[in-house]
Scaffold this motif. Sequence first.
Motif, PDB file in Angstrom:
ATOM      1  N   ASN A 264      -3.685  -8.270  11.387  1.00  0.00           N
ATOM      2  CA  ASN A 264      -3.033  -7.048  11.854  1.00  0.00           C
ATOM      3  C   ASN A 264      -2.439  -7.369  13.224  1.00  0.00           C
ATOM      4  OD1 ASN A 264      -2.260  -4.552  12.821  1.00  0.00           O
ATOM      5  ND2 ASN A 264      -4.140  -3.497  12.190  1.00  0.00           N
TER       6      ASN A 264
ATOM      7  N   GLU B  61      -6.710  -1.604   9.081  1.00  0.00           N
ATOM      8  CA  GLU B  61      -6.752  -1.054  10.443  1.00  0.00           C
ATOM      9  C   GLU B  61      -8.203  -0.960  10.889  1.00  0.00           C
ATOM     10  OE1 GLU B  61      -4.292  -0.347  12.548  1.00  0.00           O
ATOM     11  OE2 GLU B  61      -2.741  -0.979  11.124  1.00  0.00           O
TER      12      GLU B  61
ATOM     13  N   PRO C  17      -4.043   1.317   5.733  1.00  0.00           N
ATOM     14  CA  PRO C  17      -5.286   1.807   6.347  1.00  0.00           C
ATOM     15  C   PRO C  17      -6.457   0.843   6.237  1.00  0.00           C
ATOM     16  CG  PRO C  17      -4.206   3.575   5.145  1.00  0.00           C
ATOM     17  CD  PRO C  17      -3.457   2.317   4.806  1.00  0.00           C
ATOM     18  N   SER C  18      -6.573   0.129   5.110  1.00  0.00           N
ATOM     19  CA  SER C  18      -7.721  -0.753   4.920  1.00  0.00           C
ATOM     20  C   SER C  18      -7.720  -1.934   5.878  1.00  0.00           C
ATOM     21  CB  SER C  18      -7.745  -1.271   3.480  1.00  0.00           C
ATOM     22  OG  SER C  18      -6.548  -1.990   3.180  1.00  0.00           O
TER      23      SER C  18
ATOM     24  N   ASP D 245       0.817  -1.219   0.000  1.00  0.00           N
ATOM     25  CA  ASP D 245       0.000   0.000   0.000  1.00  0.00           C
ATOM     26  C   ASP D 245       0.851   1.269   0.000  1.00  0.00           C
ATOM     27  OD1 ASP D 245      -2.614   1.046  -0.140  1.00  0.00           O
ATOM     28  OD2 ASP D 245      -2.555   1.574   1.975  1.00  0.00           O
TER      29      ASP D 245
ATOM     30  N   VAL E 295       1.834   1.510   7.610  1.00  0.00           N
ATOM     31  CA  VAL E 295       0.416   1.297   7.904  1.00  0.00           C
ATOM     32  C   VAL E 295      -0.339   1.030   6.601  1.00  0.00           C
ATOM     33  CG1 VAL E 295      -1.694   2.352   8.783  1.00  0.00           C
ATOM     34  CG2 VAL E 295       0.471   2.706   9.985  1.00  0.00           C
TER      35      VAL E 295
END
Length: 218
Positions: free
Chosen positions: A117, A216, A213-214, A39, A211
């Motif tokens: 995660n 998290e 984001p998708s 990402d 990170v």
Amino acid sequence: MSNIHLVIGNKNYSSWSLRPWMALSMAGIPFRETVIPLDTPETAKLIAQHSGAGRVPVLYHGRQVVWESLAIMEYLAELFPEKHLWPKTVSARAMARAVSNEMHAGFSALRNACPMNIRRESKPVPMSDAVKRDVARIEQLWRECRSKFGKGGRFLFGKFSIADAMYTPVVSRFETFAVPVDEDTRVYMDTILNTHAFSSWREAALKETSVVPSDEVD
């Protein structure tokens, strides 16, 4: 046989990368790794250097290139038959392949609701009926594997196999999202989480700072 190179994604997020990494590590097969951050603006370009499919993991062995997690582990099982990455008996191998392929093709509700995660604080999220059905089916599969073929050890088929590698990210998801499970499921989860291989992967994942984001989920 030591010139094996595995290209993977972030250890915090890349469940498909974790699978062959676990198989290599648990079998004690020497390899080197390259981690491609996911990402980012460069991710697609970097992965394209290794895979026309545009995904990781990818395994190199000399001039041989193998992409896709299950195909990589099948290749390793053929390359190192003495490691018994599939169970020894025909009936156990048949079931191990079936449950591995069911994982490969299914459980999309669980995957979408509970992305891997490792850095996430362990806490539950609301689970839809579809997710609950996935969890129930996975627990059923693990229970059947253990009851039929698990008497020789603490893994699904006694000794560690490709089937365990396929379900290691599920164990991580169950742990991260505090999924309610039966006692026998908890025992199996602890078996995976306490392996030297997963502990090493987790330690590296916790040190990562990038990170996606998708993945998290609050």
